[in-house]
Scaffold this motif. Sequence first.
Motif, PDB file in Angstrom:
ATOM      1  N   ALA A   1       0.839  -1.186   0.000  1.00 35.03           N
ATOM      2  CA  ALA A   1       0.000   0.000   0.000  1.00 35.03           C
ATOM      3  C   ALA A   1       0.877   1.240   0.000  1.00 35.03           C
ATOM      4  N   ARG A   2       0.234   2.365  -0.188  1.00 30.06           N
ATOM      5  CA  ARG A   2       0.921   3.647  -0.057  1.00 30.06           C
ATOM      6  C   ARG A   2       0.658   4.203   1.339  1.00 30.06           C
ATOM      7  N   GLU A   3       1.674   4.815   1.924  1.00 29.62           N
ATOM      8  CA  GLU A   3       1.501   5.396   3.249  1.00 29.62           C
ATOM      9  C   GLU A   3       1.159   6.873   3.085  1.00 29.62           C
ATOM     10  N   ILE A   4      -0.023   7.218   3.546  1.00 27.49           N
ATOM     11  CA  ILE A   4      -0.559   8.559   3.387  1.00 27.49           C
ATOM     12  C   ILE A   4      -0.725   9.183   4.778  1.00 27.49           C
ATOM     13  N   GLU A   5      -0.241  10.411   4.930  1.00 24.79           N
ATOM     14  CA  GLU A   5      -0.220  11.070   6.233  1.00 24.79           C
ATOM     15  C   GLU A   5      -1.240  12.196   6.279  1.00 24.79           C
ATOM     16  N   CYS A   6      -2.016  12.226   7.360  1.00 25.78           N
ATOM     17  CA  CYS A   6      -3.074  13.225   7.484  1.00 25.78           C
ATOM     18  C   CYS A   6      -2.870  14.053   8.745  1.00 25.78           C
TER      19      CYS A   6
ATOM     20  N   PRO B   1      -4.607  15.041   2.877  1.00 19.65           N
ATOM     21  CA  PRO B   1      -3.483  14.155   3.201  1.00 19.65           C
ATOM     22  C   PRO B   1      -2.326  14.292   2.222  1.00 19.65           C
ATOM     23  N   GLY B   2      -1.121  14.047   2.727  1.00 19.27           N
ATOM     24  CA  GLY B   2       0.075  14.105   1.904  1.00 19.27           C
ATOM     25  C   GLY B   2       0.779  12.766   1.867  1.00 19.27           C
ATOM     26  N   GLU B   3       1.780  12.690   1.015  1.00 16.25           N
ATOM     27  CA  GLU B   3       2.551  11.454   0.857  1.00 16.25           C
ATOM     28  C   GLU B   3       4.013  11.806   0.645  1.00 16.25           C
ATOM     29  N   VAL B   4       4.877  11.096   1.353  1.00 21.06           N
ATOM     30  CA  VAL B   4       6.308  11.216   1.108  1.00 21.06           C
ATOM     31  C   VAL B   4       6.683  10.133   0.107  1.00 21.06           C
TER      32      VAL B   4
END
Length: 376
Positions: free
Chosen positions: A247-252, A268-271
């Motif tokens: 999965a992709r790790e998405i930060e909120c 939300p953002g993603e590195v």
Amino acid sequence: MSMKRVVVLYGGRSSEHSISCVSAGSALKAIDRTLFEPVAIGITKQGEWIISNTDPTSYSLDSLPELTADEKSRPVVIDFTAHGDGFFVGEPGTVGKPVSEQNLQPLGHVDAVFPVLHGLGGEDGAIQGMLETLGVPYVGCGIFASAAGIDKRFTKVILKAAGIPVAPGFALDARTLDAASHFEANKEQILARVEKEGLAFPLFVKPGDGGSSIGVSRVDNLEELLPALWLAAGYDHEIIIEKCITAREIECAVLSLDQTVEPQTAWPGEVVNESDTFYDFEQKYQSSSTSHAHVPADLPQETLQKVRDVASRAFTALNGRGLMRVDCFVEPDGTVMVNEVNTMPGFTAISMWPMAWEHMGLSYTDAITQLINSSL
């Protein structure tokens, strides 16, 4: 309106000491000095409370700093009976000496504390309990949310009870394993537990209360499992073994200025990690050339909104206050589950929480102002 004196705490005894120093330096640069009089108080890895001769705003991620006491450092002593007037400062060069030899002077009335501390001793309810006892307002989550949020096992217990999906996994107690053999004697027992839980390689092994990916390993085969467990046990006796989610790790980023209404969430953002290695501590903080933050993440708006909803529910389930960053997994079919939460997320120049709110139109300075004012 008179200026409010705000103590910014940084450093600490945890493995995330350096990140805290840089985070605090960034916050001190951004704080509105027409409204607040910041006082930077550092905590060394040895637990000494000091006012350092080194300006924290000089810290950077280029060379991860460590706060140490020297002949110019001034000790800080707290009188728990005096509340906001209970901060006292000694003479330079008296750190570690008996209080009677420190010639203490009052720091002045402290209106609030901004504990820019990550990890154990700062993000686990310890400093929050101290400030509650002292009777001084502070920014961020309270005792329960901090303690529950830093413990990955109990975070999962609470979120699952609230009906929020989490990554499958289980906890091991390293104190029950054979340290003399570096857990070799427990190999079959551990493998049996992995199979019983329905897990298979690859796995992730993590300290139960760590952050910043310190002590975390991706384990692709049996030969890598025991060394990963031994590494994690060096940071906490509780070890988390989790399914490696594709999965992709998405930060909120979550912001709550009033606990009587629903918390606010940013897009939300993603590195995005451009290397083919696990996104570890070095990748996060010292290899910015191979990782870039995207806000908002490149996902359908419906999926991003789902992440925001999950993050808001997680914040509420943990009884959050002030701020939190909720890190989620988003699977290819759009399923969203919580990976972990951060009750005092990073405040460095490349940290997701301030970047996400900047994207929403709330500047770094204004976000700090709102957090401090809400604590008051």
